[in-house]
Design a protein around this motif. Structure first.
Motif, mmCIF file in Angstrom:
data_model
loop_
_atom_site.group_PDB
_atom_site.id
_atom_site.type_symbol
_atom_site.label_atom_id
_atom_site.label_comp_id
_atom_site.label_asym_id
_atom_site.label_seq_id
_atom_site.Cartn_x
_atom_site.Cartn_y
_atom_site.Cartn_z
ATOM 1 N N GLU A 27 6.513 -9.569 12.583
ATOM 2 C CA GLU A 27 7.115 -9.001 11.373
ATOM 3 C C GLU A 27 6.231 -7.892 10.833
ATOM 4 O OE1 GLU A 27 9.043 -11.262 8.197
ATOM 5 O OE2 GLU A 27 8.393 -13.033 9.308
ATOM 6 N N ILE A 28 6.869 -6.875 10.289
ATOM 7 C CA ILE A 28 6.172 -5.783 9.612
ATOM 8 C C ILE A 28 6.763 -5.719 8.211
ATOM 9 C CG2 ILE A 28 5.651 -3.325 9.608
ATOM 10 C CD1 ILE A 28 6.268 -3.364 12.639
ATOM 11 N N ARG A 29 5.917 -5.911 7.199
ATOM 12 C CA ARG A 29 6.390 -5.917 5.810
ATOM 13 C C ARG A 29 5.547 -4.989 4.960
ATOM 14 N NH1 ARG A 29 6.115 -12.020 6.001
ATOM 15 N NH2 ARG A 29 3.999 -11.409 5.632
ATOM 16 N N GLN A 30 6.196 -4.248 4.105
ATOM 17 C CA GLN A 30 5.498 -3.437 3.115
ATOM 18 C C GLN A 30 5.280 -4.327 1.903
ATOM 19 O OE1 GLN A 30 7.541 0.154 1.990
ATOM 20 N NE2 GLN A 30 5.759 0.962 0.928
ATOM 21 N N THR A 31 4.016 -4.597 1.559
ATOM 22 C CA THR A 31 3.705 -5.509 0.458
ATOM 23 C C THR A 31 3.428 -4.782 -0.844
ATOM 24 O OG1 THR A 31 1.370 -5.529 1.090
ATOM 25 C CG2 THR A 31 2.792 -7.271 2.000
ATOM 26 N N GLU A 32 2.993 -3.536 -0.770
ATOM 27 C CA GLU A 32 2.750 -2.676 -1.926
ATOM 28 C C GLU A 32 3.128 -1.271 -1.489
ATOM 29 O OE1 GLU A 32 -1.120 -3.121 -3.778
ATOM 30 O OE2 GLU A 32 -1.213 -5.196 -3.079
ATOM 31 N N PRO A 33 3.172 -0.302 -2.413
ATOM 32 C CA PRO A 33 3.592 1.034 -2.004
ATOM 33 C C PRO A 33 2.815 1.609 -0.819
ATOM 34 C CG PRO A 33 3.584 0.908 -4.372
ATOM 35 C CD PRO A 33 2.998 -0.390 -3.864
ATOM 36 N N ARG A 74 -3.480 -6.828 7.345
ATOM 37 C CA ARG A 74 -3.015 -5.878 6.342
ATOM 38 C C ARG A 74 -3.637 -4.507 6.601
ATOM 39 N NH1 ARG A 74 -4.057 -6.760 0.025
ATOM 40 N NH2 ARG A 74 -6.097 -6.017 0.606
ATOM 41 N N TYR A 75 -2.811 -3.481 6.430
ATOM 42 C CA TYR A 75 -3.259 -2.102 6.579
ATOM 43 C C TYR A 75 -3.083 -1.400 5.240
ATOM 44 C CZ TYR A 75 -3.135 -3.133 11.524
ATOM 45 O OH TYR A 75 -3.360 -3.700 12.748
ATOM 46 N N ASP A 76 -4.170 -0.797 4.752
ATOM 47 C CA ASP A 76 -4.173 -0.110 3.466
ATOM 48 C C ASP A 76 -4.133 1.393 3.735
ATOM 49 O OD1 ASP A 76 -4.645 0.964 0.962
ATOM 50 O OD2 ASP A 76 -6.289 -0.411 0.491
ATOM 51 N N LEU A 77 -3.064 2.049 3.278
ATOM 52 C CA LEU A 77 -2.880 3.476 3.521
ATOM 53 C C LEU A 77 -3.058 4.309 2.250
ATOM 54 C CD1 LEU A 77 0.222 3.205 5.863
ATOM 55 C CD2 LEU A 77 -2.193 3.227 6.476
ATOM 56 N N ASN A 78 -3.769 3.773 1.266
ATOM 57 C CA ASN A 78 -3.957 4.492 0.004
ATOM 58 C C ASN A 78 -4.702 5.808 0.177
ATOM 59 O OD1 ASN A 78 -2.727 3.085 -2.240
ATOM 60 N ND2 ASN A 78 -4.045 1.380 -1.661
ATOM 61 N N ARG A 97 8.248 -4.545 17.792
ATOM 62 C CA ARG A 97 8.886 -4.348 16.491
ATOM 63 C C ARG A 97 8.475 -2.985 15.961
ATOM 64 N NH1 ARG A 97 12.660 -7.355 15.127
ATOM 65 N NH2 ARG A 97 11.496 -9.247 15.464
ATOM 66 N N THR A 98 9.401 -2.328 15.241
ATOM 67 C CA THR A 98 9.101 -1.078 14.541
ATOM 68 C C THR A 98 9.646 -1.178 13.120
ATOM 69 O OG1 THR A 98 11.153 -0.032 15.242
ATOM 70 C CG2 THR A 98 9.220 0.362 16.625
ATOM 71 N N ALA A 99 9.038 -0.443 12.239
ATOM 72 C CA ALA A 99 9.508 -0.384 10.844
ATOM 73 C C ALA A 99 9.068 0.950 10.253
ATOM 74 C CB ALA A 99 8.947 -1.535 10.028
ATOM 75 N N THR A 100 9.860 1.450 9.330
ATOM 76 C CA THR A 100 9.548 2.688 8.624
ATOM 77 C C THR A 100 9.499 2.382 7.139
ATOM 78 O OG1 THR A 100 10.683 3.953 10.323
ATOM 79 C CG2 THR A 100 10.290 5.067 8.246
ATOM 80 N N PHE A 101 8.538 2.959 6.450
ATOM 81 C CA PHE A 101 8.424 2.736 5.010
ATOM 82 C C PHE A 101 7.908 3.989 4.339
ATOM 83 C CE2 PHE A 101 4.538 1.405 7.009
ATOM 84 C CZ PHE A 101 3.533 1.898 6.197
ATOM 85 N N ASN A 102 8.099 4.053 3.029
ATOM 86 C CA ASN A 102 7.692 5.185 2.221
ATOM 87 C C ASN A 102 6.602 4.719 1.279
ATOM 88 O OD1 ASN A 102 7.503 7.422 0.505
ATOM 89 N ND2 ASN A 102 9.664 7.902 0.801
ATOM 90 N N THR A 103 5.493 5.459 1.188
ATOM 91 C CA THR A 103 4.378 5.062 0.336
ATOM 92 C C THR A 103 4.483 5.607 -1.079
ATOM 93 O OG1 THR A 103 3.008 6.919 1.051
ATOM 94 C CG2 THR A 103 2.802 4.848 2.280
ATOM 95 N N ALA A 104 5.582 6.271 -1.402
ATOM 96 C CA ALA A 104 5.760 6.782 -2.766
ATOM 97 C C ALA A 104 5.865 5.613 -3.731
ATOM 98 C CB ALA A 104 7.009 7.642 -2.858
ATOM 99 N N VAL A 105 5.190 5.723 -4.835
ATOM 100 C CA VAL A 105 5.229 4.677 -5.844
ATOM 101 C C VAL A 105 6.580 4.713 -6.522
ATOM 102 C CG1 VAL A 105 4.206 3.837 -7.985
ATOM 103 C CG2 VAL A 105 2.751 4.814 -6.212
#
Length: 189
Positions: A27-33, A74-78, A97-105
């Motif tokens: 699983e790939i989950r975005q937990t924060e922005p 966990r990977y932090d991309l801040n 597995r692949t997933a796409t996410f946006n880091t915009a707050v």
């Protein structure tokens, strides 16, 4: 109908081409922005490779993971610019597995406000102010300003207003403004 079925078949085939692992073992989950977690529910068969790429498909991070049991990382991309990123988890057999996410707050409203008509000429105003800012309430009868009030309670307000002889009972609206710049119009439903 034939065109729709063809599109669904192609979409299903394309999805299958991206990930051969149909169960939830990875699983790939975005937990924060700007944070993402890769979770593997069972011991991997070999070394896993996690790739994170930006919107232009440039490799931002590559991580080789050799584990003999289930894990989550966990990977932090801040430190990276705000934008769209894709995460791919693969092993020697291909992409798992692949997933796409946006880091915009994603900002939530600073102020929540709602008006409910509770009587013939009575209106209940609820204002929840999440930041410590003063609130100004203005009441309009149609386009005519009939009341202004400053509220210094930074947490908000819950108040019933009685409007004597409204000219247009269906046109009563409230304007809620904060000193922080938030502004909205609300009316009873």
């Amino acid at each position: 109908m034939k065109k729709l079925m063809t599109m669904l078949f192609v979409a299903g085939f394309a999805t299958g081409a991206f990930a051969y692992n149909d169960d939830k073992a990875v699983e790939i989950r975005q937990t924060e922005p700007a944070k993402v977690v890769v979770a593997v529910a069972e011991a991997p068969a070999g070394t896993l490779v996690v790739k994170i790429m930006d919107s232009e498909n440039n490799l931002v991070l590559r991580d080789r993971i050799s584990k003999t049991e289930a894990f989550a990382k966990r990977y932090d991309l801040n430190a990276l610019p705000v934008g769209q990123y894709s995460v791919e988890v693969s092993d020697v057999n291909g992409t798992l597995r692949t997933a796409t996410f946006n880091t915009a707050v994603k900002t939530k409203p600073v102020v929540f406000s709602r008006v409910t008509q509770i009587g013939e000429n009575q209106y209940r105003l609820l204002v929840s102010n999440l930041e410590a800012k003063d609130v100004t309430v203005q009441i309009f009868d149609g386009d005519k300003l009939i009341h202004t009030e400053e509220v210094n309670n930074p947490q908000g307000l819950h108040k019933v207003y009685t409007i004597e002889r409204p000219g247009f009972p269906d046109a009563i609206s409230f304007k809620v403004t904060t000193s922080g710049g938030f502004e909205t119009y609300v009316a009873s439903k």
